[in-house]
Design an enzyme around this catalytic site. Structure first.
Site, PDB file in Angstrom:
ATOM      1  N   ASP A  97      21.259  50.965  -7.437  1.00 48.03           N
ATOM      2  CA  ASP A  97      20.624  50.462  -8.653  1.00 48.03           C
ATOM      3  C   ASP A  97      20.549  51.573  -9.690  1.00 48.03           C
ATOM      4  O   ASP A  97      19.985  52.641  -9.427  1.00 48.03           O
ATOM      5  CB  ASP A  97      19.214  49.954  -8.328  1.00 48.03           C
ATOM      6  CG  ASP A  97      18.622  49.117  -9.448  1.00 48.03           C
ATOM      7  OD1 ASP A  97      19.151  49.181 -10.576  1.00 48.03           O
ATOM      8  OD2 ASP A  97      17.626  48.415  -9.203  1.00 48.03           O
TER       9      ASP A  97
ATOM     10  N   CYS B 243      22.678  48.544  26.027  1.00 48.49           N
ATOM     11  CA  CYS B 243      23.619  47.916  25.093  1.00 48.49           C
ATOM     12  C   CYS B 243      22.955  46.776  24.314  1.00 48.49           C
ATOM     13  O   CYS B 243      23.320  46.503  23.167  1.00 48.49           O
ATOM     14  CB  CYS B 243      24.818  47.363  25.843  1.00 48.49           C
ATOM     15  SG  CYS B 243      25.720  48.566  26.828  1.00 48.49           S
TER      16      CYS B 243
END
Length: 533
Positions: free
Chosen positions: A57, A516
């Site tokens: 931005d 995982c």
């Protein structure tokens, strides 16, 4: 006339300092006796409803955004007004322009800004398209506040150092450009991207909810709550059936917010492989190696074996990024021998009360065979693995399979190669390493890549002293799993608590495990990265 370009910054142990024309402001030096200004990458999002990285931005729309920037003070001492044609110019080099922005204040009272803050209140002075910008001269003895915003982390083409210059320009006349008659400058170092190891205190655990992992999710929830930490569940409408917490949209759409940042890298002309998933990205606890201290630990990744011509590797753009951070010098292990190819399939770290404050846990087929041989000697060769899960197999049957044994000799050789690297690069002794009894199976005869034969117990969730370990479904001896008993005997003397979680169908059969399928946000290091020597 005197112009001081000075700065306010988080520096060393002194907190927020106002450097009155610090003589070292134009350079940067590491260490507790070093000097230099620090710049954060503004990669969070102050808005909770319109998600966009603040670094993307070009405007400042909230007062809170200023807290993610470094304040720079321009002090002037001179006449009430400058002679006609003279002006102050702030400027940066083109090589730094992609990495920084500078805003200035409009001079409006702070009370007004708290209620109504727009771009006009903090005009943009410098960015990638505007390498020089005029700064109003206030006159007399005065000072102006400017705010410096980091845009990108250090990388292969950016060492993290940024110099901002201020010049007093004199008109040349007859159409010639102005010429500088005085120049001052200040140097910033952009804060690096830092990983947190298992030994740091957890804050929040993340896990996915899928149609087939209810029991797994229930066990994780119980472990997290009993450990006293927060749990964030990514539901199916967001994860779209992906259970591995490697989701593309979840961090941006859900987690991104005030003080929670986001960074990504995209490969160029490179093929992405499973080695780019972040089970293949770990970090050690702090270590000292041959007198060199790594107070933030060292990053660990998995790559192809050095002599393999066509092996899989983590993409270069990710490796370049990791090496550029400097404060957690990476170590490359050999993980391409695995089907999935992640380092977390054969290693992890757990906290310990003695020695170096941790233990390295390594998967070890040798330890597995040693355990199963002892069961045979004790008359438990008929004990079955995988009871209630799939085709059961006895210890005797497993131990008599010569092909399976040869596969595990190969796997052990691969792990031993990595063991030697870790001992050398982390300064470890054999007493700092615990070998876990885990056997592997080669699933691809074409390239001899392997995966854990039974649930991979090293692929665990570490929550302080509480461990969430894949339930191995090992041979039952007098109603007790021999593999679980062995794990407890290895880890409980360190004050660790072992909870075994059934991930067999929902994760293990899909070549993953507890680690995982989860992620952990941890408290940051107390050590200040700029004190690194």
């Amino acid at each position: 006339q005197t112009f001081y370009l000075t700065n306010v910054f988080l520096h060393r142990s002194a907190g927020l300092l106002l450097q009155m024309n610090n003589p070292n402001k134009a350079s940067w030096k590491w260490g507790p006796n070093g000097h230099g200004a620090i710049l954060l990458v503004n990669c969070d999002c102050e808005s909770t409803f319109r998600k966009e990285l603040d670094s993307e931005d070009e405007e400042i729309t909230r007062v809170s955004d200023l807290k993610d920037m470094s304040k720079m003070i321009l002090r002037t001492r001179g006449p009430a007004v400058l002679p006609e044609g003279y002006k102050l110019s702030l400027h940066i080099s083109r090589s730094h322009a992609e990495s920084v922005r500078v805003f200035r204040t409009s001079g409006k009272p702070q009370e007004y800004l708290l209620f109504k803050l727009f771009q006009k209140d903090y005009p943009l002075v410098l960015n990638k398209e505007q390498l020089a910008g005029e700064v109003p001269y206030v006159g007399g003895d005065s000072q102006q506040e400017l705010f410096v915003e980091g845009i990108r982390f250090p990388d292969k083409d950016f060492d993290g150092l940024i110099t901002i210059n201020l010049s007093l320009l004199e008109p040349s006349g007859q159409g010639f450009p102005e010429t500088p008659i005085y120049t001052d400058k200040v140097m910033f170092r952009v804060a690096p991207w830092i990983m947190t190891p298992n030994t740091l205190k957890p804050v929040e655990v993340f896990v996915c909810s899928t149609s087939d992992n209810y029991d797994f999710l229930k066990a994780i929830k119980s472990l997290v709550q009993s450990s006293g930490y927060k749990l964030k569940i990514c539901h199916e409408y967001m994860n779209r059936g992906d259970r591995w917490m490697q989701l593309e949209d979840f961090p941006y759409d859900v987690l991104l917010g005030p003080d929670f940042g986001y960074v990504t890298r995209y490969p160029v002309n490179e093929r992405v492989s499973s080695l780019d998933s972040f089970g293949n990205l770990e970090v050690s606890p702090p270590v000292t190696v041959n007198g060199k201290k790594y107070p933030l630990g060292r990053i660990i990744i998995g790559v192809a074996f050095p002599t393999t011509a066509h092996g899989r590797n983590m993409t270069k753009v990710i490796q370049d990024f990791l090496w550029a951070q400097k404060v957690q010098e990476p170590i490359a292990l050999y993980s391409d021998w695995l089907v999935v190819g992640h380092v977390d399939e054969f290693m992890t770290f757990v906290p310990a009360p003695d020695r170096k404050g941790f233990r390295l846990l390594l998967a070890s087929p040798d330890a597995g065979y040693k355990l199963f041989r002892s069961l045979q000697v004790k008359g438990h060769g008929s004990a079955k693995l995988f009871q209630g899960k799939e085709e059961e197999i006895s210890v005797d049957e497993l131990m008599s399979n010569e092909e399976f044994r040869a596969e595990n000799v190969y796997v052990q050789n691969c792990i031993d190669w990595n063991r030697d690297i870790l001992k050398k690069e982390l300064g470890l002794d054999d007493e700092d390493i615990i070998d876990l009894p885990i056997l592997f199976k080669v699933f691809s005869e074409e390239d001899n890549r392997a995966a854990a034969y039974y649930p991979d117990m090293v692929n665990m969730l570490v929550l302080g002293k509480n461990l969430g370990i894949p339930k191995p479904f090992g041979p039952q001896v007098r109603g007790t799993c021999a593999l679980e008993a062995e794990m407890r005997s290895l880890l409980e003397p360190l004050g660790l608590n072992c909870t075994f979680i059934d991930d067999f169908a929902s994760y293990h059969k899909l070549l993953g495990e507890v680690h995982c399928g989860s992620n952990v946000r941890r408290e940051p290091f107390e050590f200040r990265w700029w004190n690194l020597e």
